[in-house]
Design a protein around this motif. Sequence first.
Motif, mmCIF file in Angstrom:
data_model
loop_
_atom_site.group_PDB
_atom_site.id
_atom_site.type_symbol
_atom_site.label_atom_id
_atom_site.label_comp_id
_atom_site.label_asym_id
_atom_site.label_seq_id
_atom_site.Cartn_x
_atom_site.Cartn_y
_atom_site.Cartn_z
ATOM 1 N N UNK A 66 -1.529 -6.888 -9.415
ATOM 2 C CA UNK A 66 -0.568 -5.642 -9.692
ATOM 3 C C UNK A 66 -1.854 -4.405 -10.749
ATOM 4 N N UNK A 67 -2.403 -5.115 -11.584
ATOM 5 C CA UNK A 67 -2.784 -4.075 -12.729
ATOM 6 C C UNK A 67 -4.124 -3.473 -12.175
ATOM 7 N N UNK B 135 -6.620 2.347 -3.392
ATOM 8 C CA UNK B 135 -6.730 3.048 -2.328
ATOM 9 C C UNK B 135 -6.065 3.325 -1.746
ATOM 10 N N UNK B 136 -4.741 2.784 -0.918
ATOM 11 C CA UNK B 136 -3.722 3.090 0.280
ATOM 12 C C UNK B 136 -2.810 3.997 -1.213
ATOM 13 N N UNK C 132 -8.447 -7.303 -2.220
ATOM 14 C CA UNK C 132 -7.646 -6.803 -1.463
ATOM 15 C C UNK C 132 -7.154 -5.537 -2.522
ATOM 16 N N UNK C 133 -6.944 -6.420 -3.278
ATOM 17 C CA UNK C 133 -6.171 -5.324 -4.763
ATOM 18 C C UNK C 133 -7.176 -3.889 -4.281
ATOM 19 N N UNK D 42 0.682 -1.080 0.114
ATOM 20 C CA UNK D 42 0.020 -0.237 0.155
ATOM 21 C C UNK D 42 0.473 0.958 0.330
ATOM 22 N N UNK D 43 2.244 1.392 0.172
ATOM 23 C CA UNK D 43 2.833 2.457 -0.080
ATOM 24 C C UNK D 43 3.653 2.822 -1.428
ATOM 25 N N UNK D 44 2.965 3.886 -2.023
ATOM 26 C CA UNK D 44 3.124 4.046 -3.312
ATOM 27 C C UNK D 44 4.387 4.021 -3.598
#
Length: 324
Positions: free
Chosen positions: A123-124, A157-158, A151-152, A38-40
């Motif tokens: 991933x997509x 969102x995160x 979950x994806x 979730x960390x960009x």
Amino acid sequence: MIKKASLRLLQRPAMEETVLPGEIYRRTSLNEDLAEAGNPEVELDGPLLLNIMVKFFHAYVYPGSHEQVLKLEDVSLLFDRFVHRRLGSDVLENCLELRKQLLSYGFALCMLADLPKSVHIFKAIAEAKPKLDDEPFTGLDIGSGTGILMLAMDVQAKRNGFESSSLVGIERNQIVAERTNEVLGTMGLGNVLVADAKKVDTYGFLEERKLHFVCNETLPGAGRSLWKEDFIFISKTLFDGLEAHTAHAGFFPEAVLVGRSPEEMLTVLDRSSGFQLRDEKYPLRLMKPYGISLSGEMTGLENVGQAYEALIPSRWRTVLTRRW
């Protein structure tokens, strides 16, 4: 005695290799892996996503294990038991209740157990950029199965800075829906409804909310007519009856390549047409899917996940189930 000896000869021995190579398996919990995803600033590479897949598989069968640091050998043993759930196997000796569970949730787990394709699709979705910035992030997963695409969406969102997410899945198999609700409930990741996704009334829970993202994973496999599954019928409901909710939503799949055959009447369905034919000279329900667009690239169904196959030990690639 002879009969028992013959049956023993048919027993499949335990897999000798682990389901993932030891060098890419992370000594972390699923919760930790999801937080990192979730960390960009973190790249969603194959090893990280494969860890999420195999640990979520374990958490689906053993709810609560998402908080634990699991041994690779234990995760691999569960996969071994799953792929041999219908057969005689050394690893399923005296595991009657577990075998029943693996059979009950088998169809949903089969989708997840196609690890290369599951990683590619995850991933997509996780890397998609929402068009809306309204809080909370609102995601809809149709044909939710294990809930892996929920979950994806939560990771999406995160990675895009949302403070919270509201995720709902629709699943027609009640046994699977109940287990997915249990698993996602322990993880705080939304809930799943048992309902008919082809009916507008099913979506009353949306009220006035607009959707940020929609997963409609109800496509048949390549070579099977579209009427075999509900994808085009659900799409029609989403765009004809729920336009206000879907107007700004991102979609998985982004587009679908369909045709009468691999060479005849090939056409791309996407959100601009509501995933329908603009000029239906040939019935869409009789066409077959041949590819989906992931991260802006049209990919043949048989080629989805191809880039991640080399990360799976060769022996396991021959026994893991196939999504399409």
